[in-house]
Design a protein around this motif. Structure first.
Motif, PDB file in Angstrom:
ATOM      1  N   THR A 178       0.080  -0.682  -0.008  1.00 28.44           N
ATOM      2  CA  THR A 178      -0.331  -0.278  -0.342  1.00 28.44           C
ATOM      3  C   THR A 178       0.597   0.938   0.283  1.00 28.44           C
ATOM      4  OG1 THR A 178      -0.139  -0.045   2.496  1.00 28.44           O
ATOM      5  CG2 THR A 178      -2.440  -0.892   1.257  1.00 28.44           C
ATOM      6  N   GLY A 179       0.258   2.296  -0.577  1.00 29.53           N
ATOM      7  CA  GLY A 179       0.963   3.311  -0.345  1.00 29.53           C
ATOM      8  C   GLY A 179       2.029   3.526  -1.188  1.00 29.53           C
ATOM      9  N   ASP A 180       3.813   4.358  -0.996  1.00 31.21           N
ATOM     10  CA  ASP A 180       4.736   4.796  -2.003  1.00 31.21           C
ATOM     11  C   ASP A 180       5.775   3.499  -1.437  1.00 31.21           C
ATOM     12  OD1 ASP A 180       6.683   5.937  -3.302  1.00 31.21           O
ATOM     13  OD2 ASP A 180       6.596   7.809  -2.338  1.00 31.21           O
ATOM     14  N   ILE A 181       5.847   3.003  -2.988  1.00 30.91           N
ATOM     15  CA  ILE A 181       7.311   1.938  -2.674  1.00 30.91           C
ATOM     16  C   ILE A 181       8.136   2.615  -3.423  1.00 30.91           C
ATOM     17  CG2 ILE A 181       5.450   0.002  -1.909  1.00 30.91           C
ATOM     18  CD1 ILE A 181       5.898  -0.896  -4.706  1.00 30.91           C
ATOM     19  N   VAL A 182       7.884   4.038  -3.691  1.00 36.38           N
ATOM     20  CA  VAL A 182       9.502   4.483  -4.091  1.00 36.38           C
ATOM     21  C   VAL A 182      10.615   4.825  -3.208  1.00 36.38           C
ATOM     22  CG1 VAL A 182      10.740   6.651  -4.925  1.00 36.38           C
ATOM     23  CG2 VAL A 182       8.022   5.919  -5.595  1.00 36.38           C
ATOM     24  N   PRO A 183      11.911   4.037  -3.149  1.00 35.23           N
ATOM     25  CA  PRO A 183      12.643   3.800  -2.219  1.00 35.23           C
ATOM     26  C   PRO A 183      13.035   4.797  -1.340  1.00 35.23           C
ATOM     27  CG  PRO A 183      13.442   2.727  -4.527  1.00 35.23           C
ATOM     28  CD  PRO A 183      12.479   3.294  -4.342  1.00 35.23           C
ATOM     29  N   GLU A 184      13.510   5.580  -0.397  1.00 36.19           N
ATOM     30  CA  GLU A 184      14.506   6.929  -0.635  1.00 36.19           C
ATOM     31  C   GLU A 184      15.419   6.576  -0.194  1.00 36.19           C
ATOM     32  OE1 GLU A 184      13.295   7.568   4.147  1.00 36.19           O
ATOM     33  OE2 GLU A 184      11.005   6.991   3.581  1.00 36.19           O
ATOM     34  N   LYS A 185      15.682   8.235  -1.184  1.00 38.17           N
ATOM     35  CA  LYS A 185      17.098   8.831  -0.760  1.00 38.17           C
ATOM     36  C   LYS A 185      18.699   8.425   0.442  1.00 38.17           C
ATOM     37  CE  LYS A 185      17.565  11.532  -4.947  1.00 38.17           C
ATOM     38  NZ  LYS A 185      17.166  12.932  -5.261  1.00 38.17           N
ATOM     39  N   ASP A 186      19.777   7.912   0.151  1.00 42.71           N
ATOM     40  CA  ASP A 186      19.770   8.099   1.045  1.00 42.71           C
ATOM     41  C   ASP A 186      21.345   8.826   1.039  1.00 42.71           C
ATOM     42  OD1 ASP A 186      22.488   7.421   2.352  1.00 42.71           O
ATOM     43  OD2 ASP A 186      22.442   5.345   2.034  1.00 42.71           O
ATOM     44  N   PRO A 187      21.439   9.508   2.058  1.00 48.93           N
ATOM     45  CA  PRO A 187      22.220  11.252   1.820  1.00 48.93           C
ATOM     46  C   PRO A 187      23.401  10.850   1.757  1.00 48.93           C
ATOM     47  CG  PRO A 187      21.497  10.545   3.969  1.00 48.93           C
ATOM     48  CD  PRO A 187      20.089   9.638   3.268  1.00 48.93           C
ATOM     49  N   ASN A 188      24.181   9.433   1.937  1.00 53.49           N
ATOM     50  CA  ASN A 188      25.564   9.209   2.450  1.00 53.49           C
ATOM     51  C   ASN A 188      26.140   8.307   1.075  1.00 53.49           C
ATOM     52  OD1 ASN A 188      26.331   9.783   5.036  1.00 53.49           O
ATOM     53  ND2 ASN A 188      25.342   8.228   5.424  1.00 53.49           N
ATOM     54  N   PHE A 189      25.138   8.141  -0.062  1.00 57.75           N
ATOM     55  CA  PHE A 189      25.290   7.833  -1.168  1.00 57.75           C
ATOM     56  C   PHE A 189      26.369   8.446  -1.830  1.00 57.75           C
ATOM     57  CE2 PHE A 189      24.071   6.444  -5.918  1.00 57.75           C
ATOM     58  CZ  PHE A 189      24.703   5.106  -5.863  1.00 57.75           C
ATOM     59  N   VAL A 190      27.445   8.145  -2.944  1.00 54.74           N
ATOM     60  CA  VAL A 190      28.039   8.649  -3.189  1.00 54.74           C
ATOM     61  C   VAL A 190      27.648   8.300  -5.087  1.00 54.74           C
ATOM     62  CG1 VAL A 190      29.698   9.396  -3.839  1.00 54.74           C
ATOM     63  CG2 VAL A 190      29.590   9.525  -1.962  1.00 54.74           C
ATOM     64  N   SER A 191      27.821   8.193  -5.606  1.00 56.39           N
ATOM     65  CA  SER A 191      27.298   7.452  -7.373  1.00 56.39           C
ATOM     66  C   SER A 191      29.098   7.624  -8.082  1.00 56.39           C
ATOM     67  CB  SER A 191      26.501   8.282  -8.235  1.00 56.39           C
ATOM     68  OG  SER A 191      27.480   9.354  -9.131  1.00 56.39           O
ATOM     69  N   PHE A 192      28.821   5.990  -8.338  1.00 54.03           N
ATOM     70  CA  PHE A 192      29.977   5.526  -9.326  1.00 54.03           C
ATOM     71  C   PHE A 192      30.167   4.396 -10.228  1.00 54.03           C
ATOM     72  CE2 PHE A 192      31.420   1.295  -7.469  1.00 54.03           C
ATOM     73  CZ  PHE A 192      30.185   1.459  -6.683  1.00 54.03           C
ATOM     74  N   GLY A 193      30.642   4.057 -11.022  1.00 54.43           N
ATOM     75  CA  GLY A 193      31.178   2.901 -11.460  1.00 54.43           C
ATOM     76  C   GLY A 193      29.839   3.331 -13.271  1.00 54.43           C
TER      77      GLY A 193
END
Ligand SMILES: Nc1ncnc2c1ncn2[C@@H]1O[C@H](COP(=O)(O)OP(=O)(O)OP(=O)(O)O)[C@@H](O)[C@H]1O
Ligand SMILES: [Mg+2]
Length: 411
Positions: free
Chosen positions: A111-126
């Protein structure tokens, strides 16, 4: 002809008659009492419709007799009915009090929103930006991401969905995962047998991203996914219905291997996946550990989040992990330090405020020789730590013990 509910009612009546004097107002009977009544009906065991319904179980081997209105029809025709009612989930519950309630014969647990939450510590790479582009495109384009443990495969997919505001359903695959877990099955809910969509059908109907995490742990029971990986929908035999995927549905699989097993035994439990199954993933990304620069950013960020900012410590940890990984790749050591383990160390440091202790408790999981060599290497990289810090820790403990003894002697 006797109807199933008549039989059930006759059984309940017999229970009441025989044990009403002993039971309290709720008519609670033991399993032995139920068996005793069952024997008068020529049955060896207590009826399954009563004891298998969790709503009736009130204690160890204790069952509450359901009231007449709570007895629901659970028989083969219900399954046919369930399929027919698939289009319009609202229907009436069988209830002799005439009150109409809703019983969903096709139910979703999401039920409801199943969009994952943003992780403030995430750093994109690869390959993160490529994964993100595919997810943003809403095209059906299955991706296979392979790489060693704890290097951000799952987190990368989750964060791509969070950033692109795409719904994601994550299913952790195990050797036990089968069609019932993936596509759905009949479940007992509020005393009724209902069809419950599995995560794959949910994702198809919602147009979500389906994350099949650790797919290489699967057995060939996941072969039911074969048509789904072609993007054309699937015929669900049990409800006699063809499910077409909605725009946006796609599949991402992650694994530590490439689905060819793990000969060196490093990833115990991984299996060789069917070649035709693997063929249905158009692309594979090979994810390695982040570069020293990126990983330092991740660990510094984590230390800041944990209120112990220390960029020098982050650098030392990452350099230490980097040397261990290079040695591992050359076959010099059997264990590796993952990004996940560095994050564990950062968190341990925020608790113990002792760098060497943080490294020690997080490397204790390795065999003694490996652990000692890792600790030794760390003390060489970080000139600021002193192995005696660990001895202090031991002394601290012994102080505590002495204190305790003192206090006991006073008592
Ligand atoms: N890019 C990143 N930014 C921030 N943290 C990261 C990143 N990559 C990994 N981490 C850290 O490492 C942890 C492990 O990541 P994740 O669970 O995605 O690994 P994985 O590759 O899926 O591992 P496994 O193969 O064991 O399932 C994360 O919880 C996070 O703390
Ligand atoms: Mg993972």
């Amino acid at each position: 002809m006797t109807k199933p509910n008549d039989k059930k009612q006759a059984f309940l009546d017999a229970c009441m008659e025989k044990f009403d004097a002993n039971s309290n107002g709720d008519h609670i009977l033991t399993i032995h009492q139920l068996k005793e009544v069952a024997s008068t009906f020529g049955m060896k065991y207590a009826p399954q419709w009563l004891v298998k319904n969790p709503a009736n179980k009130v204690g160890k081997a204790l069952f509450k007799l359901p009231a007449l209105g709570e007895i629901t029809k659970v028989h083969a025709s219900r399954l046919v009915q369930a399929a027919e009612q698939y289009e319009s989930p609202k229907t009436e519950k069988i209830d002799n009090t005439e009150t109409k309630t809703e019983a969903a014969y096709v139910v979703s647990s999401l039920t409801g929103d199943i969009v994952p939450e943003k992780d403030p510590n995430f750093v994109s790479f690869g390959d993160y930006s490529s994964v993100k582009s595919i997810i943003a495109s809403k095209k059906f384009y299955p991706i296979f991401i392979t790489g060693l443990s704890g290097n951000g495969k799952t987190l990368g997919v989750t964060q791509a969905c969070a950033e692109k505001k795409r719904e994601m359903i994550r299913v952790n695959i195990t050797i036990e995962t089968d069609e019932d877990d993936l596509l759905g099955g009949y479940r007992l809910r509020d005393g009724q047998t209902v069809w419950q969509n599995g995560p794959v059908i949910e994702a198809m109907e919602r147009g979500s991203v389906l994350l099949l995490d650790e797919i290489d742990l699967a057995s060939n029971k996941i072969m039911c996914l074969q048509p789904i990986l072609e993007g054309n929908g699937v015929f669900v035999k049990k409800i006699n219905k063809f499910i077409k995927p909605k725009l946006g549905f796609t599949v991402v699989a992650t694994a530590n291997t490439k689905g060819k097993g793990s000969e060196d035994g490093q990833f115990i439990g991984t299996n060789v996946l069917n070649e035709a199954f693997l063929e249905r993933f158009p692309i594979t990304f090979e994810q390695s550990y982040p570069s020293v620069r990126i990983e330092t950013k991740i660990i510094s960020g984590m230390l800041e989040t944990e209120n112990v900012p220390d960029s020098a410590f982050a650098e030392n940890l990452v350099n230490w992990a980097d040397i261990i990984r290079k040695t591992y790749n050359e076959g010099g050591v059997d264990e590796i330090i993952s990004t996940r383990r560095l994050v564990h160390i950062a968190k341990a440091y925020s608790i113990f405020k002792n760098k060497l202790k943080a490294v020690e408790v997080c490397t204790n999981r390795f065999d003694t020789d490996t652990k000692e060599s890792f600790m030794d290497l760390y003390t060489k990289i970080d000139s600021g730590v002193n192995p005696e810090d660990l001895l202090e820790k031991t002394n601290d403990n012994s102080d505590d013990i002495e204190d305790d003894e003192d206090s006991q002697s006073v008592i």
